[in-house]
Design an enzyme around this catalytic site. Structure first.
Site, PDB file in Angstrom:
ATOM      1  CG  ASN A 196      -1.842   1.137   1.293  1.00 14.98           C
ATOM      2  OD1 ASN A 196      -1.904   1.937   0.510  1.00 14.98           O
ATOM      3  ND2 ASN A 196      -2.830   1.179   2.406  1.00 14.98           N
ATOM      4  CG  PHE A 197       2.660   2.768  -3.516  1.00 16.52           C
ATOM      5  CD1 PHE A 197       3.008   1.630  -3.252  1.00 16.52           C
ATOM      6  CD2 PHE A 197       3.012   3.120  -5.004  1.00 16.52           C
ATOM      7  CE1 PHE A 197       3.642   0.607  -4.026  1.00 16.52           C
ATOM      8  CE2 PHE A 197       3.726   2.545  -5.696  1.00 16.52           C
ATOM      9  CZ  PHE A 197       4.143   1.013  -5.224  1.00 16.52           C
TER      10      PHE A 197
ATOM     11  CG  HIS B 298      -6.464   1.291   4.921  1.00 17.83           C
ATOM     12  ND1 HIS B 298      -6.050   2.329   6.075  1.00 17.83           N
ATOM     13  CD2 HIS B 298      -5.350   0.577   4.728  1.00 17.83           C
ATOM     14  CE1 HIS B 298      -4.948   1.719   6.421  1.00 17.83           C
ATOM     15  NE2 HIS B 298      -4.600   0.754   5.473  1.00 17.83           N
TER      16      HIS B 298
ATOM     17  CD  GLU C 294      -3.846  -2.860   7.191  1.00 11.66           C
ATOM     18  OE1 GLU C 294      -2.753  -3.078   6.655  1.00 11.66           O
ATOM     19  OE2 GLU C 294      -4.273  -1.653   7.154  1.00 11.66           O
TER      20      GLU C 294
ATOM     21  N   GLY D  78       2.457  -2.753  10.637  1.00 11.37           N
ATOM     22  CA  GLY D  78       4.127  -2.986  11.473  1.00 11.37           C
ATOM     23  C   GLY D  78       4.933  -4.055  10.636  1.00 11.37           C
TER      24      GLY D  78
ATOM     25  CB  ALA E 214       2.263   1.023   4.106  1.00 12.65           C
TER      26      ALA E 214
HETATM   27  O1  G3P Z   1      -2.518  -0.909   4.326  1.00 16.15           O
HETATM   28  C1  G3P Z   1      -1.468  -1.260   4.990  1.00 16.15           C
HETATM   29  C2  G3P Z   1      -1.146  -0.612   6.026  1.00 16.15           C
HETATM   30  O2  G3P Z   1      -1.936   0.011   6.680  1.00 16.15           O
HETATM   31  C3  G3P Z   1      -0.091  -0.986   6.980  1.00 16.15           C
HETATM   32  O3  G3P Z   1       0.669  -0.053   7.080  1.00 16.15           O
HETATM   33  O4  G3P Z   1       3.068   0.945   7.679  1.00 16.15           O
HETATM   34  O5  G3P Z   1       2.092  -0.570   9.342  1.00 16.15           O
HETATM   35  O6  G3P Z   1       2.861  -1.510   7.002  1.00 16.15           O
HETATM   36  P1  G3P Z   1       2.440  -0.118   7.912  1.00 16.15           P
END
Ligand code: G3P
Length: 223
Positions: free
Chosen positions: A10-11, A94, A144, A183, A204
């Site tokens: 996810n960019f 999201h 998430e 994370g 991300a």
């Molecule tokens: O959509 C993926 C995201 O919300 C996770 O973010 O930075 O914790 O990998 P991150």
């Protein structure tokens, strides 16, 4: 050979992953996908969908779609628009860009009817179960915990029970694949998610902000 995860990068809207950097990062994801034989997909900002989808062969998804119908909804990003721009799928709901629960099923159905792959996000098992109860189910359910997003402590290390519970909830629902995120930074994070029954990860900052995204991506893929 160990199970290969589905990885959706996810960019978001980091300066490192928008505009020309979105194209650069998507090309890195494509390269790693080809070299490692891994199913890597990218979710990009709406304004980058067209250029990114013209630049790479891996699936390009929108990070979001709004629930509004075509018509008088200035500034909205609609499923029809992201499809026209070149996306073949979309994240929906999201935690950083929610869709009202009452409109979520309609939004999933409309996206599916357009031929878009749908990745519905849930913050917890309750929200996951509500989504899995829809008549129109998403292709992927991504769980998430918001408090771990963008941090260095992963869902795999801090909330393994959430993965187990969400796998159990999704297991009864045919055809919906489960992703986990928040994370995720290491191979151990990915391996734990897979061992607990997830089909892959949504990631991300571990890739978008890495000084060497190719290395960071290769490092989280089980060999
Ligand atoms: O959509 C993926 C995201 O919300 C996770 O973010 O930075 O914790 O990998 P991150």
């Amino acid at each position: 050979m160990r199970q290969k995860p589905v990885i959706i990068v996810n960019f978001k809207v980091y300066s490192e992953s928008i505009g020309e950097n979105a194209v650069r990062l998507a090309k890195v994801c494509e390269k790693v996908s080809i070299e490692t034989g891994t199913d890597i997909r990218v979710a990009v900002g709406a304004t980058d969908i067209h250029e990114v989808s013209e630049s790479v062969s891996i699936p390009v998804y929108s990070e979001h779609v709004d629930e509004y119908p075509l018509g008088k909804h200035t500034g909205s990003i609609l499923p029809e628009m992201v499809k026209t721009a070149g996306a073949t799928g979309t994240l929906i709901n999201h935690s950083e860009h929610k869709v009202p629960l009452g409109k979520l099923e309609e939004c999933i159905e409309r996206s599916r009817n357009l031929g878009l792959v749908t990745v519905a996000c849930a913050e917890n098992v309750e929200e996951e179960q509500a989504i899995l109860g829809f008549k129109s189910k998403p292709d992927f359910l991504a769980i998430e915990p918001p408090e771990l997003i963008g941090g260095d402590i992963s869902v795999s290390s801090a909330r393994p029970e959430l993965i187990t519970q969400s796998v159990a909830a999704a297991g009864k629902t045919r055809g919906v694949r489960l992703l986990v995120g928040a994370g995720i930074k290491t191979l151990a994070d990915v391996e734990t998610a897979l061992r607990l029954g997830a089909d892959g990860v949504l990631i991300a900052s571990g890739i978008d902000l890495a000084s060497d995204p190719e290395k960071a991506l290769k490092e989280i893929i089980p060999s």
